[in-house]
Motif scaffolding. Structure first.
Motif, mmCIF file in Angstrom:
data_model
loop_
_atom_site.group_PDB
_atom_site.id
_atom_site.type_symbol
_atom_site.label_atom_id
_atom_site.label_comp_id
_atom_site.label_asym_id
_atom_site.label_seq_id
_atom_site.Cartn_x
_atom_site.Cartn_y
_atom_site.Cartn_z
ATOM 1 N N ARG A 1 0.831 -1.206 0.000
ATOM 2 C CA ARG A 1 0.000 0.000 0.000
ATOM 3 C C ARG A 1 0.867 1.258 0.000
ATOM 4 O O ARG A 1 0.600 2.218 -0.717
ATOM 5 C CB ARG A 1 -0.921 -0.005 1.221
ATOM 6 C CG ARG A 1 -1.684 1.298 1.453
ATOM 7 C CD ARG A 1 -2.568 1.662 0.272
ATOM 8 N NE ARG A 1 -3.590 0.656 0.074
ATOM 9 C CZ ARG A 1 -4.207 0.449 -1.107
ATOM 10 N NH1 ARG A 1 -3.865 1.179 -2.166
ATOM 11 N NH2 ARG A 1 -5.131 -0.488 -1.221
ATOM 12 N N LEU B 1 2.178 1.818 -3.497
ATOM 13 C CA LEU B 1 1.149 2.285 -4.426
ATOM 14 C C LEU B 1 0.773 3.745 -4.185
ATOM 15 O O LEU B 1 0.577 4.517 -5.129
ATOM 16 C CB LEU B 1 -0.111 1.419 -4.307
ATOM 17 C CG LEU B 1 -0.010 -0.033 -4.773
ATOM 18 C CD1 LEU B 1 -1.341 -0.726 -4.576
ATOM 19 C CD2 LEU B 1 0.423 -0.107 -6.228
ATOM 20 N N ASP B 2 0.664 4.130 -2.918
ATOM 21 C CA ASP B 2 0.169 5.464 -2.584
ATOM 22 C C ASP B 2 1.275 6.485 -2.393
ATOM 23 O O ASP B 2 1.008 7.686 -2.354
ATOM 24 C CB ASP B 2 -0.685 5.405 -1.306
ATOM 25 C CG ASP B 2 -1.993 4.657 -1.536
ATOM 26 O OD1 ASP B 2 -2.226 4.217 -2.674
ATOM 27 O OD2 ASP B 2 -2.764 4.499 -0.590
ATOM 28 N N ARG C 1 6.871 3.329 -10.014
ATOM 29 C CA ARG C 1 5.403 3.248 -10.112
ATOM 30 C C ARG C 1 4.933 3.619 -11.515
ATOM 31 O O ARG C 1 4.056 2.981 -12.083
ATOM 32 C CB ARG C 1 4.741 4.175 -9.081
ATOM 33 C CG ARG C 1 4.684 3.627 -7.686
ATOM 34 C CD ARG C 1 3.679 4.374 -6.818
ATOM 35 N NE ARG C 1 3.963 5.793 -6.745
ATOM 36 C CZ ARG C 1 4.760 6.352 -5.841
ATOM 37 N NH1 ARG C 1 5.368 5.589 -4.953
ATOM 38 N NH2 ARG C 1 4.964 7.644 -5.820
ATOM 39 N N ARG D 1 -2.971 0.770 -15.408
ATOM 40 C CA ARG D 1 -4.239 0.526 -14.725
ATOM 41 C C ARG D 1 -4.413 -0.954 -14.375
ATOM 42 O O ARG D 1 -4.827 -1.298 -13.261
ATOM 43 C CB ARG D 1 -5.391 1.004 -15.606
ATOM 44 C CG ARG D 1 -6.756 0.854 -14.958
ATOM 45 C CD ARG D 1 -7.819 1.492 -15.817
ATOM 46 N NE ARG D 1 -9.133 1.369 -15.215
ATOM 47 C CZ ARG D 1 -10.245 1.864 -15.744
ATOM 48 N NH1 ARG D 1 -10.186 2.548 -16.887
ATOM 49 N NH2 ARG D 1 -11.411 1.706 -15.147
ATOM 50 N N ARG E 1 -2.015 -2.026 -11.563
ATOM 51 C CA ARG E 1 -2.445 -1.511 -10.272
ATOM 52 C C ARG E 1 -3.606 -2.344 -9.729
ATOM 53 O O ARG E 1 -3.676 -2.610 -8.523
ATOM 54 C CB ARG E 1 -2.841 -0.039 -10.366
ATOM 55 C CG ARG E 1 -3.142 0.548 -8.997
ATOM 56 C CD ARG E 1 -3.394 2.034 -9.022
ATOM 57 N NE ARG E 1 -3.598 2.494 -7.656
ATOM 58 C CZ ARG E 1 -2.693 3.090 -6.917
ATOM 59 N NH1 ARG E 1 -1.491 3.333 -7.415
ATOM 60 N NH2 ARG E 1 -2.949 3.464 -5.685
ATOM 61 N N GLY E 2 -4.497 -2.757 -10.602
ATOM 62 C CA GLY E 2 -5.600 -3.619 -10.171
ATOM 63 C C GLY E 2 -5.102 -4.932 -9.603
ATOM 64 O O GLY E 2 -5.632 -5.433 -8.601
ATOM 65 N N GLU F 1 -3.762 -4.228 -6.153
ATOM 66 C CA GLU F 1 -4.854 -4.036 -5.195
ATOM 67 C C GLU F 1 -5.452 -5.372 -4.781
ATOM 68 O O GLU F 1 -5.775 -5.590 -3.605
ATOM 69 C CB GLU F 1 -5.939 -3.137 -5.793
ATOM 70 C CG GLU F 1 -5.541 -1.678 -5.995
ATOM 71 C CD GLU F 1 -5.444 -0.912 -4.685
ATOM 72 O OE1 GLU F 1 -5.770 -1.478 -3.620
ATOM 73 O OE2 GLU F 1 -5.038 0.265 -4.727
ATOM 74 N N ARG F 2 -5.575 -6.292 -5.738
ATOM 75 C CA ARG F 2 -6.105 -7.627 -5.394
ATOM 76 C C ARG F 2 -5.135 -8.361 -4.475
ATOM 77 O O ARG F 2 -5.561 -9.073 -3.560
ATOM 78 C CB ARG F 2 -6.344 -8.436 -6.673
ATOM 79 C CG ARG F 2 -7.577 -8.005 -7.449
ATOM 80 C CD ARG F 2 -8.012 -9.063 -8.450
ATOM 81 N NE ARG F 2 -7.009 -9.289 -9.490
ATOM 82 C CZ ARG F 2 -6.896 -8.556 -10.598
ATOM 83 N NH1 ARG F 2 -7.729 -7.548 -10.812
ATOM 84 N NH2 ARG F 2 -5.987 -8.838 -11.496
ATOM 85 N N ILE G 1 -3.171 -6.970 -2.281
ATOM 86 C CA ILE G 1 -3.353 -6.398 -0.943
ATOM 87 C C ILE G 1 -4.557 -7.044 -0.252
ATOM 88 O O ILE G 1 -4.479 -7.440 0.915
ATOM 89 C CB ILE G 1 -3.539 -4.870 -1.025
ATOM 90 C CG1 ILE G 1 -2.225 -4.197 -1.421
ATOM 91 C CG2 ILE G 1 -4.027 -4.309 0.312
ATOM 92 C CD1 ILE G 1 -2.346 -2.700 -1.649
ATOM 93 N N ARG G 2 -5.654 -7.177 -0.980
ATOM 94 C CA ARG G 2 -6.847 -7.789 -0.388
ATOM 95 C C ARG G 2 -6.574 -9.239 0.020
ATOM 96 O O ARG G 2 -7.033 -9.694 1.070
ATOM 97 C CB ARG G 2 -8.023 -7.708 -1.365
ATOM 98 C CG ARG G 2 -8.568 -6.300 -1.560
ATOM 99 C CD ARG G 2 -9.931 -6.322 -2.236
ATOM 100 N NE ARG G 2 -9.845 -6.810 -3.606
ATOM 101 C CZ ARG G 2 -9.597 -6.052 -4.674
ATOM 102 N NH1 ARG G 2 -9.390 -4.753 -4.521
ATOM 103 N NH2 ARG G 2 -9.558 -6.572 -5.881
ATOM 104 N N GLU H 1 -6.640 2.166 1.299
ATOM 105 C CA GLU H 1 -6.122 3.207 0.402
ATOM 106 C C GLU H 1 -6.180 4.552 1.116
ATOM 107 O O GLU H 1 -7.183 4.903 1.748
ATOM 108 C CB GLU H 1 -6.934 3.253 -0.883
ATOM 109 C CG GLU H 1 -6.350 4.135 -1.947
ATOM 110 C CD GLU H 1 -7.024 3.960 -3.297
ATOM 111 O OE1 GLU H 1 -6.628 4.675 -4.226
ATOM 112 O OE2 GLU H 1 -7.923 3.102 -3.392
#
Length: 298
Positions: free
Chosen positions: A229, A232-233, A246, A252, A255-256, A259-260, A262-263, A296
């Motif tokens: 995280r 990414l941020d 980055r 896009r 990044r998806g 994010e998955r 991270i979940r 996020e």
């Protein structure tokens, strides 16, 4: 319990200031500097994690050892921040001038002898030494299993920070947290000591050595999610090389995928908490904490 930690920190630093104000007025100055920095550290992240691990393990909310350990951990963290600010020449810490900056400015205002910057750095380092000494004083009273974890944490923190600095100097420091995702290594100076050691210390204070493995696994997954995280941020730790990486890596779709991931890491941490034998209600607390840590940032 956090209120008791605050009370313990204030009382300890007030006692030290009173002692040195009488014995050595100049010596009291370093206590004042440390007390000011400790006072503005309102989030108390590491004490919160330690107390969470302690209470989740069934620890007594009236227990004094956990309060002592949490206060010691805050002092150790303050020492680390002071020294990190000196190494990085940071201007601010917790919304106020970094300690080496304020002491250097004091030197310049008074027209004292010698180099102002060197004075600021050396006196700030001494304030870090004081924080560490006071933290060790509190930790010395802990039960043997908890003190062993404290001692291990102290040594690993130094070695890990050194490894991080050496890798950066050798152009080997990679902002992409691949090692965290594949399996945390001890050469990482961020997050690892904020999660694993405080949780394990809490379990030891609650006399629950059986939770050591579960807390270790929870911390590894959550640390990886937190580091990803951060990449990414962005943020203070992620400078121009991370920003460049980055831009190169993260279209896009990529990044998806991140994010998955991270979940998935947060889910893994949550499943670990659910499988552990915790005090009722604290599995949900650890799950909610994992979600907040990896959320996020706006």
């Amino acid at each position: 319990m956090l209120d008791q930690v605050e009370k313990r920190l204030r009382g300890l630093l007030n006692d030290e200031h009173r002692r040195w104000r009488t014995a050595d007025a100049r010596g009291a100055g370093v206590v004042e500097s440390l007390a000011e920095l400790v006072a503005v550290g309102a989030d108390r992240v590491r004490p919160v994690i330690l107390l969470t691990g302690y209470l989740a393990a069934g620890g007594d909310a009236d227990g004094t050892a956990a309060v002592e350990a949490a206060a010691a951990l805050e002092l150790l963290d303050t020492c680390t921040l002071i020294r990190s600010d000196v190494r990085d020449n940071a201007a601010l810490r917790r919304g106020i001038p970094a300690l080496h900056v304020s002491r250097a400015a004091e030197h310049e205002r008074n027209g004292w002898a010698g180099d102002a910057r060197r004075f600021g750095e050396s006196t700030a380092t001494l304030a870090g030494d004081l924080a560490l000494s006071l933290g060790d004083r509190l930790a010395a009273r802990l039960p043997a299993p908890a003190w062993q974890i404290w001692d291990e944490m102290r040594v690993e923190r130094v070695i890990g920070t050194y490894a991080h600095e050496a890798m950066a100097a050798e152009y080997l420091d990679d902002p992409w947290p691949g090692r965290c995702i594949s399996g945390c290594d001890r050469g990482c100076a961020a997050g690892w000591y904020a999660l694993r050691h405080p949780l394990r210390l809490g379990a030891a204070l609650a006399d629950r050595p059986d939770l050591d493995t579960a807390y270790d696994a929870y911390a590894r997954s959550l640390h990886a999610a937190w580091r990803l995280r951060g990449f990414l941020d962005g943020g203070p730790e992620y400078d121009w090389d991370a920003e460049l990486l980055r831009e190169i890596l993260l279209e896009r779709e990529e990044r998806g995928i991140a994010e998955r991931l991270i979940r998935e890491l947060v889910d893994r941490a949550s499943r670990t908490a659910a499988a552990a034998r915790l005090t009722p209600g604290w599995c949900e607390e650890l799950t909610a904490f994992a979600v907040r840590m990896a959320a996020e940032r706006g």
